[in-house]
Each structure stands twice: as C-alpha cells, then as structure tokens.
Design an enzyme around this catalytic site. Structure first.
Site, PDB file in Angstrom:
ATOM      1  N   PHE A 181      18.216  10.571 -43.552  1.00 32.58           N
ATOM      2  CA  PHE A 181      17.093  11.424 -43.943  1.00 32.58           C
ATOM      3  C   PHE A 181      17.346  11.904 -45.359  1.00 32.58           C
ATOM      4  CE2 PHE A 181      13.371  13.993 -42.916  1.00 32.58           C
ATOM      5  CZ  PHE A 181      13.370  14.863 -43.981  1.00 32.58           C
ATOM      6  N   ASP A 287      24.167  12.240 -50.741  1.00 27.65           N
ATOM      7  CA  ASP A 287      23.172  13.280 -50.455  1.00 27.65           C
ATOM      8  C   ASP A 287      23.845  14.408 -49.679  1.00 27.65           C
ATOM      9  OD1 ASP A 287      19.829  13.287 -48.942  1.00 27.65           O
ATOM     10  OD2 ASP A 287      21.208  14.910 -49.433  1.00 27.65           O
ATOM     11  N   THR A 343       7.634  20.459 -65.588  1.00 22.13           N
ATOM     12  CA  THR A 343       7.340  21.765 -66.189  1.00 22.13           C
ATOM     13  C   THR A 343       8.568  22.670 -66.190  1.00 22.13           C
ATOM     14  OG1 THR A 343       5.094  21.599 -65.330  1.00 22.13           O
ATOM     15  CG2 THR A 343       5.839  23.792 -66.039  1.00 22.13           C
TER      16      THR A 343
HETATM   17  C1  LIG Z   1      20.281  15.288 -46.057  1.00 24.03           C
HETATM   18  C2  LIG Z   1      18.953  15.775 -46.548  1.00 24.03           C
HETATM   19  N1  LIG Z   1      18.453  15.283 -47.703  1.00 24.03           N
HETATM   20  C3  LIG Z   1      17.262  15.695 -48.189  1.00 24.03           C
HETATM   21  C4  LIG Z   1      16.498  16.613 -47.510  1.00 24.03           C
HETATM   22  C5  LIG Z   1      15.164  17.047 -48.096  1.00 24.03           C
HETATM   23  O1  LIG Z   1      15.247  18.363 -48.521  1.00 24.03           O
HETATM   24  P1  LIG Z   1      13.918  19.244 -48.591  1.00 24.03           P
HETATM   25  O2  LIG Z   1      12.944  18.477 -49.428  1.00 24.03           O
HETATM   26  O3  LIG Z   1      13.443  19.443 -47.168  1.00 24.03           O
HETATM   27  O4  LIG Z   1      14.386  20.518 -49.247  1.00 24.03           O
HETATM   28  C6  LIG Z   1      16.976  17.189 -46.311  1.00 24.03           C
HETATM   29  C7  LIG Z   1      16.134  18.214 -45.627  1.00 24.03           C
HETATM   30  N2  LIG Z   1      16.428  18.537 -44.275  1.00 24.03           N
HETATM   31  C8  LIG Z   1      15.423  18.670 -43.390  1.00 24.03           C
HETATM   32  C9  LIG Z   1      15.606  19.191 -42.168  1.00 24.03           C
HETATM   33  S1  LIG Z   1      14.199  19.108 -41.245  1.00 24.03           S
HETATM   34  C10 LIG Z   1      13.333  18.413 -42.481  1.00 24.03           C
HETATM   35  C11 LIG Z   1      11.944  17.982 -42.333  1.00 24.03           C
HETATM   36  O5  LIG Z   1      11.312  17.722 -43.402  1.00 24.03           O
HETATM   37  O6  LIG Z   1      11.487  17.847 -41.183  1.00 24.03           O
HETATM   38  C12 LIG Z   1      14.108  18.255 -43.599  1.00 24.03           C
HETATM   39  C13 LIG Z   1      18.229  16.750 -45.806  1.00 24.03           C
HETATM   40  O7  LIG Z   1      18.717  17.232 -44.643  1.00 24.03           O
END
Ligand SMILES: Cc1ncc(COP(=O)(O)O)c(CNc2csc(C(=O)O)c2)c1O
Length: 460
Positions: A181, A287, A343
């Site tokens: 993810f 990541d 920005t």
């Molecule tokens: C390993 C890793 N990489 C990138 C992301 C994305 O971060 P955000 O864009 O959500 O801040 C996440 C975000 N985590 C997350 C938990 S639930 C969720 C969702 O969109 O459902 C997102 C992450 O766990």
C-alpha cells in the site's frame, strides 16, 4: 493528565455520539467512521468520545499519533510565536522560503534523516511523498539515458510530452509488491495492491508487481521454508526488473506491509533486494510512511536491515505530521527548477510540530522505550497464544517494537468487542489485528491491553 485506565460507560457509539454522527452525516461521509472522538478530553494514550467513554488507543489515528493526545510539549510548540507566523503567513516555499526554513529543516526533519541521506523534499501526505519520489526517480532515469544533467531535452521530448506521449512522457514504471500500500493518488495508487476497493474505476499505469514473501510462523520453526520463499520472491523481482515491457525506474517497498496485513520479511530479503536494484541500475524507494518514526523500536524500520548501501529515497508521513522523501544523491534533484514543484512544497507549521515531536522522543528515549515495551508485549501475547490456540494466529513483529500483529478468525467481531473492553484497536488485510500504539505506550498500558486480549480470547 492521562487517565489511569479505560472507562466504558455506554455502548459505543453512545447517545451523544450518535446524535453528532447524524449531524455530521448531513455534510460529511460518515460511512467509514470508526468512532466519534472528543479530542479536548483525550490525553496521552487515551481517546475519549462524547459519552464519557475513554479507550486505550492502540490504533492512534492509523499509526499517526506519536507522543500522545494533548501532549503539553506539543501545546507549547503549537502556541509559539514561530508557529503562529508559520500558520498565518504560510509561504510558497519554492519561491519565498522563510529565512529560517533551513534551520527548521536541519533541527527537525533532517535531524532524524536516515543513514546516507541529507536532503529532503517536503510535501503533504504519504501518497504525495510517494508520488513525488516516483517523479524524482523517472527524471533521474531519463536524465541518465540522455547522457547526464546537462544534456537538454530533445524537440521530440518537448512536443510528444504535450500529447502525453513518449519519449517526452516515457513508458517507464515503478515496481511495487503484491498486497503493498503506497497511497491513493494516481501514481501511488498504481503501486498500491492491497484491496480492490482502493482501485476500482480509477485508471492505472501499466506497472509491475512482484510477490512479497508469505512467511510461515513461528519463524524459528520455518527457517528453511521462509528462506526459500524469500529467495523465490527476489528471483521473480529481478526477472521483472530485467524484462518488464515498461522499463522499471525504481522499486518501492514497505519494511512491513501494513495495509496489506502486516506482512514481514527478513533483513536478508531487503539486503538482497538492495543488491538487485543496484546491479540493475534501478532506484530503491523505502516507504516508511506507516513504519517510520520509532514504531518498530528503531527510528526507521529499515534501520533493522543494516544495509551497507542505503536506499535511494525514504518516504515518510503519519507520525511525522509532515511528509516527504529523504535522499542523499544530489542527482535526485532534477536538473532544472520547476520540475518538482508545487505551491507550498511542504508545510513549516507541520515541520515545527515534528521538530517538537523529535525533541519529545529524544527527551523520553521513546524509541528504546518502544523496543523494550514491544518485547514485553510480544511475550505477553505469545503466552496468550499458547493458552488460547487459534485466537492469536501467526503472531508477528518480534523484535519490531510494538509493531505487532496476529490473525483472528473473527477479526471484525474481535475489534468491535475490544471497544466494549475499553480498547481502540485496528485491523489490516483480511484477518489481521494490528497494534499501532503510540511511542509513549508503557508496560502498564501493555498490561491493560493484555488483560483485555485475554478476556476477548475467552469470549470469542
Ligand atoms: C505505507 C503507506 N504508504 C503510503 C500511505 C499513504 O499515506 P496517506 O496519503 O494516506 O497520508 C499510507 C497510508 N496508510 C493508510 C492507512 S488506511 C489508508 C487508506 O487510504 O485507506 C491509508 C501507508 O500506510
């Protein structure tokens, strides 16, 4: 001050929360709502709702609260004159950086830079950190193919890109791993492979995915099998890097796949992956959005790998409050300005907050605390898993601080019931219960959690 323990006085959500949820639903989608919170009554490890319920929070806003709710040190930072100016005079940092922006970066974000990195590009969220890291990787790769940073774009580059066509808009890719993810914007979403609900109806890039090791637990009873599984995955990853029809510019991987179900791999796996990226001249992006900032008992989870050859970029967000990617290789700064730009280019207010968090982590030795309390908690759950076989399957995260998870056949019921026992706990993947406590989680909190886990195991 932090409560002495959880208290549950109504069913959750209680009457006041239900009323507030109905009000909110008129103007904001509440279908993913887990709990209506009252942050003015939330302290330390405890989250409060509107009905007087106070839960021990081991989910912490999807692993984004580092040093507790209403932390007095953060109140100080949040009400400082520096913060007031940063909030109300928000700079377009690319064009008009504040005079103290270098000092803020050096005393905050860069103070905790991963080994081998002394630069940072700052952004807004985890997805955004990954998006911009991917862009940096593509620019680096094309620049190398062109013959270096001083070789200009061709006429064909310039005209074709305006039609979203190669070579200006190249058919290159980022390789990620199954069940990984990395976010929900377009590039990050194309590397996200955890659930269909994240991806359906959204166009995706034709980018490859490699298998992530599916380890068997307990690790000590499956050493040979797990080694073979990791070897298989590395061979497949290298094969894809060598042969995918859209050339791979970079590989992105989480130290522990979090949304995908808390999937772990050994330091040897990651060392092997680093060697593969190096010999195939592709970049390695780690990541650390969810694993970073102390949760695994090291400041950065990839510190557990003891890499001799650091990653090319490390992305961060969540507990850092701010977001971005670290790097060390100056070639990862694009050869011209306005290529990696927007920005705000980050957020001084959040960078100031992260600086206060880092100070709190150092003042209270919270990374070492998380390592020690994590070991204590892991042992506690390990003995529960012996006492209640089947309730704490595939217990994982040993030696990874409090970044612990296990599978339960009735996971959703488990999570719901946990609330009635005063614990706010999250799930990941198909059947994992994942622990994401704050860095201020102590042994007495672990005892409260273990007591609740035992009650749950008995009742399910
Ligand atoms: C390993 C890793 N990489 C990138 C992301 C994305 O971060 P955000 O864009 O959500 O801040 C996440 C975000 N985590 C997350 C938990 S639930 C969720 C969702 O969109 O459902 C997102 C992450 O766990």
């Amino acid at each position: 001050d932090e409560p002495v323990g959880p208290q549950v006085v109504t069913k959750i959500p209680g009457p006041k929360s239900q009323k507030a949820i109905a009000e909110l639903h008129k103007v904001f989608d509440t279908r993913s709502l887990n709990m209506m919170a009252n942050y003015q009554q939330s302290y330390g490890n405890y989250i409060a709702d509107l009905d007087g319920n106070v839960l021990l929070d081991v989910y912490a806003q999807i692993a984004s609260i580092p040093v507790g709710y209403s932390n007095p040190a953060l109140v100080l930072a949040a009400t400082s004159p520096e913060m007031v100016s940063a909030l109300i005079n928000r700079p377009a940092l690319g064009n008009f950086p504040s005079h103290d922006w270098a000092a803020i970066l050096e005393s905050g974000i860069l103070r905790v830079a991963p080994k081998g990195m002394n630069q940072v590009f700052t952004g807004m969220s985890g997805s955004d950190a990954n998006e911009t890291a991917y862009k940096a990787a593509f620019m680096w790769k094309r620049q190398q193919e062109r013959g270096g940073p001083n070789v200009d774009f061709s006429e064909e580059d310039i005209s074709s890109t305006m039609n979203n066509q190669k070579p200006g808009s190249p058919d290159m890719s980022i390789m990620s791993f199954r069940t990984g993810f990395h976010g929900r914007l377009f590039g990050s979403l194309s590397t996200t492979r955890s659930k269909p609900i994240h991806k359906i109806d959204i166009p995706a890039f034709d980018w490859p995915q490699a298998p992530f090791p599916a380890l068997k637990y307990p690790l000590e009873e499956h050493v040979k099998e797990n080694e073979a599984e990791e070897k298989r995955c590395l061979e497949e990853a290298e094969d894809i890097i060598k042969n995918y029809h859209n050339p791979v510019a970079a590989v992105v991987i989480e130290p522990i796949q979090s949304e995908g179900g808390d999937n772990h791999a050994s330091p040897a796996f990651f060392q092997g992956l680093r060697e593969i990226t190096r010999r195939n001249n592709v970049l390695l992006i780690v990541d650390e959005v969810q694993t970073g900032v102390g949760a695994t008992g090291k400041f950065w989870a990839h510190d557990h790998w003891n890499l001799q050859d650091p990653p090319d970029m490390v992305t961060f967000s969540k507990k850092a409050q701010t977001a971005g990617y670290y790097f060390g290789n100056p070639e990862l700064r694009p050869n011209k300005p306005y290529r990696q730009f927007n920005t705000w280019m980050g957020d001084p207010a959040r960078a100031l907050l992260f600086r206060a968090i880092i100070s709190e982590i150092e003042r209270l030795n919270l990374v070492e605390n998380t390592a020690a309390v994590g070991d204590y908690l892991f042992q506690g759950i390990e003995s529960l898993s012996t006492k209640y076989p089947g309730q704490f399957q595939n217990l994982r995260g040993k030696g990874q601080g409090t970044f612990i998870a296990f599978d339960n056949p009735k996971r959703d019921e488990f999570l719901l019931k946990a609330k009635t026992l005063g614990i706010n706990i999250g799930g990941s993947g198909a059947s994992a219960v994942r622990l994401r406590p704050m860095l201020i989680f102590q042994k007495h909190h672990a005892d409260i959690l273990l007591d609740a886990l035992e009650k749950l195991a008995k009742s399910l």
